[in-house]
Design an enzyme around this catalytic site. Structure first.
Site, PDB file in Angstrom:
ATOM      1  N   ASP A 191       0.862  -1.177   0.000  1.00 22.53           N
ATOM      2  CA  ASP A 191       0.000   0.000   0.000  1.00 22.53           C
ATOM      3  C   ASP A 191       0.898   1.226   0.000  1.00 22.53           C
ATOM      4  OD1 ASP A 191      -2.624   1.372   0.344  1.00 22.53           O
ATOM      5  OD2 ASP A 191      -1.677   2.028   2.208  1.00 22.53           O
ATOM      6  N   GLU A 275      -1.296  -1.355  -6.049  1.00 23.86           N
ATOM      7  CA  GLU A 275      -2.488  -0.715  -6.571  1.00 23.86           C
ATOM      8  C   GLU A 275      -2.094   0.151  -7.758  1.00 23.86           C
ATOM      9  OE1 GLU A 275      -6.248   0.767  -3.942  1.00 23.86           O
ATOM     10  OE2 GLU A 275      -4.242   1.081  -3.155  1.00 23.86           O
ATOM     11  N   CYS A 327     -12.627  -5.271   5.038  1.00 24.14           N
ATOM     12  CA  CYS A 327     -11.971  -5.860   6.198  1.00 24.14           C
ATOM     13  C   CYS A 327     -11.157  -7.052   5.702  1.00 24.14           C
ATOM     14  CB  CYS A 327     -13.006  -6.303   7.226  1.00 24.14           C
ATOM     15  SG  CYS A 327     -12.334  -7.371   8.513  1.00 24.14           S
ATOM     16  N   CYS A 330     -12.586 -10.517   7.509  1.00 21.32           N
ATOM     17  CA  CYS A 330     -13.838 -11.189   7.182  1.00 21.32           C
ATOM     18  C   CYS A 330     -14.380 -10.806   5.802  1.00 21.32           C
ATOM     19  CB  CYS A 330     -14.900 -10.907   8.254  1.00 21.32           C
ATOM     20  SG  CYS A 330     -15.505  -9.208   8.228  1.00 21.32           S
ATOM     21  N   CYS A 346     -13.675  -3.190  12.378  1.00 13.15           N
ATOM     22  CA  CYS A 346     -14.653  -3.717  11.436  1.00 13.15           C
ATOM     23  C   CYS A 346     -16.015  -3.820  12.123  1.00 13.15           C
ATOM     24  CB  CYS A 346     -14.195  -5.083  10.941  1.00 13.15           C
ATOM     25  SG  CYS A 346     -15.437  -5.926   9.948  1.00 13.15           S
ATOM     26  N   CYS A 349     -16.943  -7.925  12.191  1.00 14.29           N
ATOM     27  CA  CYS A 349     -16.254  -8.891  13.042  1.00 14.29           C
ATOM     28  C   CYS A 349     -15.532  -8.239  14.215  1.00 14.29           C
ATOM     29  CB  CYS A 349     -15.283  -9.743  12.222  1.00 14.29           C
ATOM     30  SG  CYS A 349     -13.844  -8.836  11.641  1.00 14.29           S
ATOM     31  N   ASP A 356      -3.416   1.248   6.706  1.00 14.28           N
ATOM     32  CA  ASP A 356      -2.528   0.911   5.589  1.00 14.28           C
ATOM     33  C   ASP A 356      -2.196  -0.577   5.526  1.00 14.28           C
ATOM     34  OD1 ASP A 356      -2.539   3.609   5.073  1.00 14.28           O
ATOM     35  OD2 ASP A 356      -0.690   3.998   6.197  1.00 14.28           O
TER      36      ASP A 356
HETATM   37 ZN   LIG Z   1     -14.307  -7.871   9.563  1.00 14.35          ZN
END
Ligand SMILES: [Zn+2]
Length: 440
Positions: A191, A275, A327, A330, A346, A349, A356
């Site tokens: 990143d 990216e 996330c 999950c 998150c 979860c 980052d």
């Molecule tokens: Zn999550």
């Protein structure tokens, strides 16, 4: 595989004058040929081909009174100058037809007398490396070279470049075998950012060196001095040289640093995922200077080139992939977060994420999924639109030391070193068509 090996050269004052004259002739030949092609287009005639152009603007022109001075310089750089015009036209047509990716390429333009940069290419008959270490250039003479490292093979051409800071370099093209590194297991997602330069999915961090920001005071002082000098004066030219030197120093430091970072990453990992940043878009905004200073395009280009050279893989994740919203635990899409949010939990979860690091992990996952799936096809429609890395060309760098990142310096495999010392870059180049895509 073609690589570039670059060395500083020190022509004498007389040789500098000859190089300048040759460059002037090459510019005239280029502009004459461009004018002929433009005329042909205007009057609807077919373009003269390379051989015809060469006859017209070099062989025949030498015999005329107003171009007789073309005979006083070597013919090789003049022919190469016409080749450059061919390439410029090919890039333009490829760009129009869509064969060439990236930003649109315009028509070739006339070269200006005021441009202080010079670039002259000599091919097989036009140059020779002498046994005493000097570089012979046809009609220029023997030029002193600082051989910072040995050439691995006989070069096929050399380009003499004068930069804005007044330095001459000789850039040799050498054909060498790719050096595949032993395979390793590690794969990473990266990143890129401005607060920290990069966060890797394995948790290591590369600090942002901010070379331009650090040199700003010095650059500003030089710039101020330049603005005080009278236009057209000798002192102004001197001050301009000083500004160029200061900028060149920043660029050199940045390039060395980028080479070290990318060499370290390529050496230790089998696959790297990044990216696809919209550098041109970002480079126009409020952060323009910082974005420019970061050199992300060079970072990516060097990774791709080194991957090609050493048998590694670079995958590019599409810029619409929401790496900072998902996330990584999950897969829940948590929604956009302002840049100021460095950590978030998150909502599905409850895992606490470093912004980052979470993004780097997502990029790794998206890149790996992309690579496993058919190249070019979407992984999860609407989420990840994979995008294959561009063909890889110019440039790689012999590792000259540590990577500068403590957790990663103990490399798995060493990139082979050349015998001689020094810090010159071997740049990877390839076919004109492939090269054109790398220069966008
Ligand atoms: Zn999550």
């Amino acid at each position: 595989m073609h690589l570039r090996y670059s060395y500083r050269v020190y022509p004498t004052a007389g040789q500098c004058a000859l190089l300048a004259r040759t460059a002037g002739c090459a510019r005239v030949v280029y502009n004459d040929a461009l004018a002929l092609r433009k005329e042909a287009r205007k009057s609807g005639r077919p373009y003269p081909n390379s051989t015809e152009l060469q006859k017209l603007v070099i062989t025949a022109a030498k015999k005329t009174a107003e171009r007789a001075w073309l005979a006083s310089v070597g013919v090789d750089p003049l022919i190469q100058s016409l080749r450059d015009l061919d390439t410029a036209y090919r890039n333009f047509f490829d760009s129009v037809s869509g064969k060439r990716q990236g930003r649109p390429v315009g028509l070739p333009r006339f070269k200006s007398k005021r441009d202080s940069r010079q670039s002259l290419r000599f091919t097989r008959n036009g140059f020779r490396v002498r046994s005493n270490g000097k570089l012979y250039l046809a009609k220029i003479g023997d030029v002193r070279v600082k051989w910072s490292r040995a050439l691995p093979a006989d070069p096929s051409s050399v380009t003499i470049v004068l930069d804005a800071a007044g330095r001459y370099h000789a850039s040799f093209v050498v054909d060498v075998e790719p050096a595949r590194l032993p395979e390793v297991d590690a794969e990473i997602g990266i990143d890129l950012g401005l607060t920290t330069y990069a966060v890797l999915s394995d948790g290591s961090v590369i600090d942002n060196p901010r070379f331009l920001r650090k040199a700003e005071k010095r650059l500003k002082a030089a710039q101020r001095e330049l603005s005080r000098k009278a236009k057209g004066s000798k002192n102004r030219a001197k001050a301009r040289r000083k500004v160029a030197k200061a900028h060149a120093k920043v660029a050199d430091t940045r390039r060395d640093w980028l080479h070290k970072q990318t060499t370290g990453i390529i050496r230790e990992t089998q696959a790297v995922y990044l990216e696809d940043l919209n550098v041109h878009g970002l480079g126009r905004g409020r952060l323009a200077k910082s974005v420019h200073d970061a050199g992300w395009s060079t970072f990516r280009r060097l990774l791709e080139e080194k991957a090609a050279r050493y048998g590694r893989y670079v995958g590019i994740v599409h810029r619409t992939y929401p790496s900072s919203q998902l996330c990584s635990d999950c897969g829940h899409r948590d929604g956009p977060k302002p840049l100021a949010v460095r950590e978030w939990a998150c909502s599905a979860c409850g895992v606490l994420h470093d912004r980052d690091l979470n993004a780097a992990r997502n990029i790794l996952a998206a890149g790996q999924a992309d690579r496993l799936n058919a190249p070019g096809g979407p992984v999860r429609p609407g989420v990840a639109i994979p995008h294959r890395a561009r063909p890889v060309e110019r440039g790689t760098h012999r590792n000259t030391g540590g990577t500068g990142r403590e957790p990663r310096t103990a490399g798995a495999a060493g990139i082979p070193r050349h015998s001689a010392g020094g810090g010159c870059q071997g740049k990877l180049i390839s076919t004109p068509a492939a090269r054109s895509t790398a220069r966008r």
